[in-house]
Scaffold this active site. Structure first.
Site, PDB file in Angstrom:
ATOM      1  N   ARG B   8       0.714  -1.191  -0.031  1.00 39.15           N
ATOM      2  CA  ARG B   8       0.150   0.119   0.038  1.00 39.15           C
ATOM      3  C   ARG B   8       0.740   1.331   0.113  1.00 39.15           C
ATOM      4  O   ARG B   8       0.385   2.468  -0.593  1.00 39.15           O
ATOM      5  CB  ARG B   8      -0.905   0.142   1.182  1.00 39.15           C
ATOM      6  N   SER B  35      -5.063   5.413   5.158  1.00 40.21           N
ATOM      7  CA  SER B  35      -4.839   3.890   5.463  1.00 40.21           C
ATOM      8  C   SER B  35      -4.566   3.262   3.601  1.00 40.21           C
ATOM      9  O   SER B  35      -3.540   2.442   3.910  1.00 40.21           O
ATOM     10  CB  SER B  35      -6.091   3.124   5.710  1.00 40.21           C
ATOM     11  N   GLU B  56     -19.077   2.629  -0.396  1.00 37.72           N
ATOM     12  CA  GLU B  56     -18.651   2.042  -1.469  1.00 37.72           C
ATOM     13  C   GLU B  56     -19.288   1.583  -2.843  1.00 37.72           C
ATOM     14  O   GLU B  56     -18.375   1.599  -3.967  1.00 37.72           O
ATOM     15  CB  GLU B  56     -17.774   0.573  -0.831  1.00 37.72           C
ATOM     16  N   PHE B  81     -14.337  -4.412   1.488  1.00 36.58           N
ATOM     17  CA  PHE B  81     -15.575  -3.861   0.965  1.00 36.58           C
ATOM     18  C   PHE B  81     -15.619  -3.132  -0.583  1.00 36.58           C
ATOM     19  O   PHE B  81     -16.729  -3.250  -1.000  1.00 36.58           O
ATOM     20  CB  PHE B  81     -15.721  -2.226   1.780  1.00 36.58           C
ATOM     21  N   HIS B 107      -5.365  -3.582   2.204  1.00 39.72           N
ATOM     22  CA  HIS B 107      -5.757  -4.399   3.652  1.00 39.72           C
ATOM     23  C   HIS B 107      -6.210  -5.515   3.117  1.00 39.72           C
ATOM     24  O   HIS B 107      -7.306  -6.058   3.734  1.00 39.72           O
ATOM     25  CB  HIS B 107      -6.373  -3.627   4.358  1.00 39.72           C
ATOM     26  N   ASP B 115      -7.616  -6.092  13.612  1.00 42.81           N
ATOM     27  CA  ASP B 115      -9.087  -5.695  13.152  1.00 42.81           C
ATOM     28  C   ASP B 115      -9.933  -6.802  13.132  1.00 42.81           C
ATOM     29  O   ASP B 115     -11.250  -6.794  13.262  1.00 42.81           O
ATOM     30  CB  ASP B 115      -9.096  -4.706  11.953  1.00 42.81           C
ATOM     31  N   ARG B 165      -1.527  -4.248   3.987  1.00 34.06           N
ATOM     32  CA  ARG B 165      -1.165  -3.446   4.991  1.00 34.06           C
ATOM     33  C   ARG B 165       0.181  -3.641   5.406  1.00 34.06           C
ATOM     34  O   ARG B 165       0.841  -2.615   5.883  1.00 34.06           O
ATOM     35  CB  ARG B 165      -2.123  -3.587   6.056  1.00 34.06           C
TER      36      ARG B 165
END
Lengths: 272, 314
Positions: B8, B35, B56, B81, B107, B115, B165
């Site tokens: 990322r 992020s 989204e 998502f 991610h 998470d 990530r």
């Protein structure tokens, strides 16, 4: 607006309606009810308002049109054919295997279709993206869309409505074809999307309410929408499903049923 | 210790550079710019950055509309998502009309870590791979990410790029690496077993090959950065040479790289095969390294699978 212009448009709308009957009959499938209810708005846009060039369907500076309620493809195809994007004889190929007129609009196959739609609720997002992109390029072009009142049940519509107001997309205007009926019955009984006017106002839109079958009212609303700055416009158009054909009017059964030969003949006679 | 960088981070850097080179590049995010690292672009080109909020479906639809008027949109959010919440928008508004949208989703996989399972997609490759017109890319490291992002910006058509990530070892040379879409990269040659990996499991497969070499087993290591279109020729060639295959991915063994390779081998060169990946399970909260260990995404697991596959050779 001069009377001659509205009369010409009303005559064109009748011709569009005749195409809708003929093509859904030829296909033995399709959605005549919601195509007929949107015919006057589509006619006003394609034969009076929008800057488009049938000889150059991909003209970068053209106005864009998104049919959120993609199942009303027959009304869009009829308008495109009458406007000269392709020969009217092609309309009878609707929904036939190998023919370019898909059951729902396909931008890769049909000249003049700016966005592929059919899955309800997705059209307004595409219109928002178009308006953002055209503004980045300092283009004067406008983006128009027609959504169904049943379509407003899709959550994505409200995501897009929020974004359109947030980004102050004043070159974007939409019609809600508020014919009050969806497949399972009256919208207010299946899952009420009302009050539509209040909802769009609360989302920060300029809202106009009209009789969606009055050509004069449609043209006036378009002018009002164009004069508004800093906000998108929603024209809530009260319409009648199946408008123009006596036995189809306000009948939910004509949402997705094609007329047989006898019914088509009667309808075409009424639409003379 | 090998240098590490999260894909990322490489994405954010490449995107900011691209912004200066291509005026048509626009970027959309769903309230995750810090992020996903699209913030790097947003800082320099705020007029071409659109935060669509936590929405989204509209993010993907708006990206489609921008592409329809000639822009090159990069749409970013968490892979969960992007591909799950907005699957049908990707299908009907992007892949079906073949619009020029680049879905760069971060991610992905269990290395999201703390998470937990709600944010750890191990299904996205399967969901994206099934869509016609869509190119699916899973870069293994930073240089490959930059190469893939640059290629995607030039390519006309929808692309899904899966990013992570967690910092991962840089295995490709930053100065000289050339990304070639649809071409497997042979990182190590061998005659005993083919280790076919994607994403962060490529460096893990290299580690496994090193361990196997100590036992006298010569493992071939293929980096499949393009899941679709997959390099069937390279897979079949390698399988013909080694006679057995192990796939490795930070994804469910259902529908991802393992399935794609099994399809290729099943139709062209059936050989004993093992799949390293999540065994039809969701992840959970924890540190990335702990999770990789718990779910069997380690060099040991790959090496064990290789020994098992070799034992089944005729």
């Amino acid at each position: 607006m001069s009377e001659a212009i509205t009369q010409r448009l009303e005559s064109t709308a009748r011709q569009i309606r005749r195409h809708i009957i003929a093509m859904t009959h030829a296909a033995s499938s399709g959605h005549p009810g919601g195509s007929l209810s949107a015919a006057d708005m589509v006619t006003a846009l394609f034969f009076k308002e929008m800057r488009i060039d049938p000889q150059n369907p991909q003209w970068p500076d053209r106005d864009r049109f998104v049919l959120g309620k993609g199942h009303a493809a027959p009304v869009l195809y009829a308008a495109l054919a009458e406007r000269g994007f392709f020969p009217a004889e092609e309309l009878k190929g609707l929904r036939q295997a190998g023919h370019f007129l898909q059951g729902h609009p396909d931008m890769k196959k049909v000249p003049g279709v700016d966005m592929s739609t059919g899955s309800l609720g997705q059209g307004l997002s595409a219109a928002v993206g178009m308006a953002l992109g055209l503004r980045l390029d300092n283009k004067d072009a406008r983006v128009w869309a027609i959504l169904g009142d049943g379509e407003l049940q899709e959550g994505q519509v409200w995501e897009a409505a929020m974004a359109a107001a947030h980004y102050k997309l004043d070159k974007l205007a939409i019609f809600i074809d508020d014919n009050g009926l969806q497949i399972d019955g009256p919208v207010k009984e299946v899952m009420s999307s009302y009050p539509i006017v209040d909802k769009f106002q609360a989302f920060g839109w300029n809202v106009i309410e009209i009789d969606g079958h009055s050509m004069t009212a449609i043209l006036e609303a378009i002018e009002t929408a164009k004069a508004v700055t800093g906000r998108p416009t929603c024209i809530v158009s009260h319409t009648v499903k199946g408008k123009g054909v006596s036995f189809m009017e306000d009948q939910v059964g004509w949402h997705g049923t094609a007329p047989n030969a006898e019914q088509a003949a009667i309808a075409l006679k009424e639409l003379q | 210790m090998m240098k590490k960088i999260a894909t990322r981070d490489a994405y954010g850097r490449a995107l900011a550079q691209l912004g200066g080179e291509k005026a048509d590049v626009v970027v959309l995010d769903a309230d995750l710019a810090k992020s996903t690292k699209t913030i790097d672009f947003a800082k320099v080109y705020p007029d071409r950055f659109f935060d669509m909020g936590i929405a989204e479906q509209n993010l993907m639809g708006t990206a489609a509309g921008l592409a329809a008027v000639g822009k090159i949109p990069f749409a970013s959010t968490f892979a969960m998502f992007a591909t799950g919440r907005a699957f049908e928008q990707i299908r009907n508004s992007i892949a079906y009309p073949k619009l020029n949208v680049k879905i760069a989703a971060t991610h992905a996989g269990i290395t999201v870590g703390e998470d937990g399972a709600s944010h750890q997609t191990v299904e996205d490759i399967a969901l994206m791979r099934v869509l016609p017109n869509l190119t699916v890319i899973v870069p293994a490291d930073g240089p490959e990410t930059e190469g893939a992002i640059r290629w995607a910006a030039e390519h006309k058509g929808p692309v899904y790029i899966r990013l992570g990530r967690l910092g991962v070892p840089v295995i490709n040379d930053e100065a000289s690496y050339q990304f070639t879409p649809g071409k497997a990269v042979t990182l190590r040659q061998g005659k005993d077993v083919s280790l076919i990996a994607t994403g962060l499991m490529v460096s893990v497969a290299l580690e496994a090959a090193e361990a196997l070499a100590a036992e006298g087993i010569e493992a071939e290591v293929l980096n499949i950065h393009t899941i679709k279109p997959i390099d069937a020729e390279a897979i079949l060639d390698s399988a013909a040479r080694t006679g057995c295959v192990v796939t490795a991915e930070e994804h469910s063994v259902i529908g991802g790289l393992g399935s794609a390779v099994a399809e290729v081998l099943g139709e062209g060169q059936p050989v004993p095969m093992g799949r390293v990946g999540l065994k039809d399970t969701f992840g959970e909260s924890g540190k990335p390294d702990e999770l990789l260990k718990k779910y069997g995404l380690t060099a040991d697991a790959v090496a064990n699978a290789a020994r098992r596959a070799m034992a089944r050779k005729g």
